[in-house]
Design an enzyme around this catalytic site. Sequence first.
Site, PDB file in Angstrom:
ATOM      1  N   CYS A  34       0.834  -1.202   0.000  1.00 17.74           N
ATOM      2  CA  CYS A  34       0.000   0.000   0.000  1.00 17.74           C
ATOM      3  C   CYS A  34       0.863   1.244   0.000  1.00 17.74           C
ATOM      4  CB  CYS A  34      -0.905   0.048   1.247  1.00 17.74           C
ATOM      5  SG  CYS A  34      -1.953  -1.384   1.489  1.00 17.74           S
ATOM      6  N   ASP A 444      19.191  37.584 -12.681  1.00  8.62           N
ATOM      7  CA  ASP A 444      17.873  37.870 -13.251  1.00  8.62           C
ATOM      8  C   ASP A 444      17.312  39.158 -12.661  1.00  8.62           C
ATOM      9  OD1 ASP A 444      15.366  36.648 -14.752  1.00  8.62           O
ATOM     10  OD2 ASP A 444      14.648  37.377 -12.811  1.00  8.62           O
TER      11      ASP A 444
END
Length: 494
Positions: A34, A444
């Site tokens: 599971c 940037d």
Amino acid sequence: MYTDTERCVRAVQSKDARFDGWFFTAVLTTGIYCRPSCPAVPPKPANMVFHPSAAACQQAGFRACKRCRPDTSPGSPEWNQRADAVARAMRLIADGTVDREGVPGLAARLGYSTRQIERQLLAELGAGPLALARAQRAQTARLLIETTALPMADIAFAAGFSSVRTFNDTVREVYALSPTELRTRTRSRARPGAGGDPAPGAVSLRLPLRTPFTPDNVFGHLAATAVPGVEEWRDGAYRRTLDLPHGPGIATLTPAPDHIGCRLALTDLRDLTLATSRCRRLLDLDADPVAVDERLAADPALAPLVAKAPGRRVPRTVDAAEFAVRAVLGQQVSTAAARTHAARLATAYGTPVEDPAGGLTHLFPSPAQLAGLDPEQLAMPRSRRTTLTTLVAALADGSIGLGPEEDWDEARARLLALPGFGPWTVEIIAMRALGDPDAFPATDLGVRRAAERLGLPGAPGALTARAADWRPWRAYAVQYLWATDDHPINLLPA
């Protein structure tokens, strides 16, 4: 993580979905495995055994739980935050490399022997490359069984199985149901009036993710920078063309709070695994937002941004070479100008596609197709033309690679050696094409302005030093910094 038994038991007992994909729980008394968040009553700790992969569970003789469907868990974040051989191998396996090229092809791409790769994967994942690819084929088969009306023989070969018998045996072993029983069970649970089967070559699925998830910046960025004819935002979904081994495809991706709706129109269903993998990578769906946000929120400057919109993802790409070309086209120009340049290339050199559902017209051209472009026809400075043609030639002849198998630092060094490549271009490519979660374009302009507004240093060197505390998640910090600006890339389109 699967070796930390106490921590795994706590995660299972609390049904903590954050750990889905990190490890799998095999239950000794039932013979099933599971995901940690399985809604069933947790077994006794003495009956739990933990494995690092679904393939390892299957090799140990466990079957997939029919209730929590562990094979639909998000992928482990480990493979997207590391650049070692195992992580690169897992990215290649997710792209279907073993199915197309075999284990020798996987090893050759990584620069190792077959035995070395098998040994490393077994040590860390409890399964070799063939078992890992087999588990992936089983998942693809289940998806096709449940979402299409294809004959089982067609599904077997579309999922990558060598024979119908192998397909039948694998599905029965993994899911404890025959392919026909699996399809019947799925249809018996379908909602009345839910609609007929998809068109041939079309598959609709849900792409799982870890919450929290803020889709604004990733979909906003993709929509705002979309290349006309290659990408579009239509009816609440991002759509784009895909260049796949067996023919062109079109992906339609729709954001939801806990998953991404995905519709794939494929020329050949054998490309399903690769198309799904590329869509997941594009939207950064295997990220671990809790780990990322915990690190970034520890900085007082970023904490309010994280609290306001947790779970931001890094917008990536479906084609690293395409993004590298677009990064050069976007050097020192507006978003609109970059889109125009890219659209002209797509129209002139890209392969035409048909899109009855929208306005997509072309695949973005490959480096081989762009190798014949006439730089004099490019409306840009001569130096940038040289940068573009040099990059295209290097991508076309293989002297520069940007695929899942690449070492991020080595790729950076090769890019920096090209004319016209500076820190901004290299880090943007590292962040969005290579997938480095710690890429940081400190030069940037948007990042620098946001940093100054937050009282952080604006100079690249000082900002890089200040950002050391954000490692290894600086690419995610960039998303939070960009989000302080009033720009379309930060807004989910209407």
